[in-house]
Design an enzyme around this catalytic site. Sequence first.
Site, mmCIF file in Angstrom:
data_model
loop_
_atom_site.group_PDB
_atom_site.id
_atom_site.type_symbol
_atom_site.label_atom_id
_atom_site.label_comp_id
_atom_site.label_asym_id
_atom_site.label_seq_id
_atom_site.Cartn_x
_atom_site.Cartn_y
_atom_site.Cartn_z
ATOM 1 N N ASP A 27 7.530 -4.306 5.797
ATOM 2 C CA ASP A 27 6.262 -4.502 5.878
ATOM 3 C C ASP A 27 5.660 -5.755 6.244
ATOM 4 O O ASP A 27 6.635 -5.932 6.972
ATOM 5 C CB ASP A 27 5.485 -4.483 3.901
ATOM 6 C CG ASP A 27 3.877 -3.972 3.637
ATOM 7 O OD1 ASP A 27 3.784 -4.063 5.119
ATOM 8 O OD2 ASP A 27 3.478 -4.572 2.371
HETATM 9 C C1 BGC Z 1 1.018 -3.455 4.007
HETATM 10 C C2 BGC Z 1 1.358 -1.992 3.851
HETATM 11 C C3 BGC Z 1 1.299 -1.123 5.371
HETATM 12 C C4 BGC Z 1 1.469 -1.879 6.383
HETATM 13 C C5 BGC Z 1 1.364 -1.076 7.529
HETATM 14 C C6 BGC Z 1 0.998 -3.501 4.944
HETATM 15 O O1 BGC Z 1 0.263 -5.417 5.694
HETATM 16 O O2 BGC Z 1 1.153 -3.347 2.865
HETATM 17 O O3 BGC Z 1 1.830 -0.774 2.906
HETATM 18 O O4 BGC Z 1 1.917 -0.149 5.495
HETATM 19 O O5 BGC Z 1 0.814 -2.874 6.760
HETATM 20 O O6 BGC Z 1 -0.085 -0.922 8.188
#
Ligand code: BGC
Length: 722
Positions: free
Chosen positions: A252
């Site tokens: 993530d």
């Molecule tokens: C979130 C994810 C997301 C990623 C990319 C993160 O802060 O937890 O769910 O896919 O950002 O945008």
Amino acid sequence: MNRSARVQKLLAEMPPAEKLGQLQIVFRPRHDDAAELIREGLGSIFWPRSAAATNALQRVAVEETRLGIPVLVGLDVIHGQRTIAPVPLAQAASFDPSLVEELAALAAAEARSGGVTWTFSPMVDVARDPRWGRVVEGFGEDVHLTSVMGRAMVRGYQGDDLAGRHAIAATAKHFVAYGQPEGGRDYNAVDVSEHRLRNIYLEPFRAVVDEGAAAVMASFNTVAGVPMHANRRLMTGVLKDEWGFPGVVVGDAEGVRNLLPHGIAEDLTDAASQAFRAGLDVEMGGAPSEVADALLSAIDPARLDDAVARVLALKESLGLFDSPYASETDELTAPTDAGRALVRRAAARSSVLLKNDGTLPLGARARVLLTGPYADSTDHLGAWTQSFGADAETIAGAFVARRPDVEVRVVPGVDFLGEDASGIPAAVAAARASDVVVVLVGEPSALSGEAASRSDLRLPGRQEQLIREIAGTGIPFVVVLETGRPLVVSDWIDLAETVVVAWHGGTEAAAAIVDVLLGDVDPAGRLPMSWPRSVGQIPIHYAHENTGRPATTGGSLSAETADIGLHGPANVADKYTSKYLDLELGPEFPFGHGSGYATFAHAPATLSASSISGAELDGGATLSLSLEVANTSARTGDEVVQVYVEDVVASVAPPVRRLVAFERRTIEPGRTTQFEFEIGRDQLGFWAVDAAPPAFVVEPGLFRLHLGATLASTQAVDLRVV
Ligand code: BGC
């Protein structure tokens, strides 16, 4: 894992530094920077906002790098790209997986047309704490509903062939147990038993991996002290080794860098090497290139090759080596009529009728007041839409357009968050001059989603006061709630006889809400999460274990309660039971709650046999549970039949009920239809964690199958496993 000839050849030709490039995705790069990064070997980028911009970057990868490996183009396509569908929690409320599949297919077609090949969706985190803002992104509290909807979304995104022009790679996230952060505060620690991990949090991931989800994203939380980005036992041990997941495990956003504040890594090299060793394949944010040399000497070359092979295989299955470019002339940059019709239908079908005294559908009314901050707002898209999602219109606009014959007044009275109540008297005066009032209130989109946890789940601002004062007029009224999470409505719910939850419905939300108000669509959704009476009850969910001392009555503080004392006389039988002294039992509205505009009669259910042996179940035998349902009303409507299993006696305290099957069906007036559900091993078993690895078992004994239109209105059929 088998590697294609192309992947083997590329691996053989790549020096380690180039391999590392394939293991990174960087955020929303500015065009020039991205081109430079790609020239240096970067393997994946976030979407640069158009087919033309994507192609320009793809051309750099294909034509200007030594091996010409195309880039993956990722984006959070969560509930639509251009045509925004209802938020995922609302989609879950539809109890209609084929609708969810269609919505994902629409999103995929729009996204892929612009060059996106990889979405970070679906979120299959079982979520039992509505304080957590990200409940909006998932499918609620139930394991089965989450699994079914997750599978549907994966099928919708990926289609039959990832190389198809309408398909994108799905990512199941966030692995794992991210939905149960302590205190409901986003990113917070999770400490969960193996029993719950296996039976609750891992289960939807197992389902979507089985469905063929191309990627899985690691979560931000710790599990029993180990941050998931460094959790070898779960990422490699369970996901890759035990389940044989062949796809890509992506981190993530900055999840690798976050291992420093988590307190388990000394520096970025340490963090990145722990993550890759634990089984992460792609880091999101760009850490590896910052520490390339040190990292390469810290990770095993076979692990490096394994991660790279997974990324290359994904590119290959997306058809990118043969067809790397999007068609700039076919890019879908705005919703089509068909897309709008689909998301409108979805928004209406996702709506949940919490209660109705007959005020809905509105019928012929000469004078209607629309009040509340949602009357005149366009904030219907919900969390996680990007700036390029098609805007919604106002409910006032949609209502007036549909019913030019009606005298419609629009007096919002209050705004979403402010404490200014000075507009309420005007709304009350307008209510007195109306035949019916629609109170359009809720949580604006920004209050749910990532990093949007709340400690108070009542309607914000002065919205509750508006409801109370409208109720005081005695004019019939309907409350429409737009929200991305369950709300605490206890302070006013008894004043309102007709309440519908419309969630955040997306681009066509306003038209859909009017469809529901006027009865053109039967709302008939069901709650995918329990709505608590009080924040103090959270986490609250229907599939809880019984205590040894279940309560039969709730508490209410009174002089009598104060009198009970430890061994006092009053209520002795129920004193030492599991409850709150100051709250009624159970949630305000349980999981599965909802009705529609039609009425139905359920005949007694029948089961094809009253017993079955464990050996037959192991061999794949199933019993058939059937139920005849008649539409007893004069209108076409939808019934949702839900089947819950109660394992009456098990070797571990079982959940009191567990959803194992459901179906939503449209039934014509006067018609009777037969619902059939298969009951077999999958429905009756659970993960026993005392074996290594844990085993899925069906224990002999008595099971009770409960089925009905809601959790509260079920009939039961007994079944014995011998
Ligand atoms: C979130 C994810 C997301 C990623 C990319 C993160 O802060 O937890 O769910 O896919 O950002 O945008």
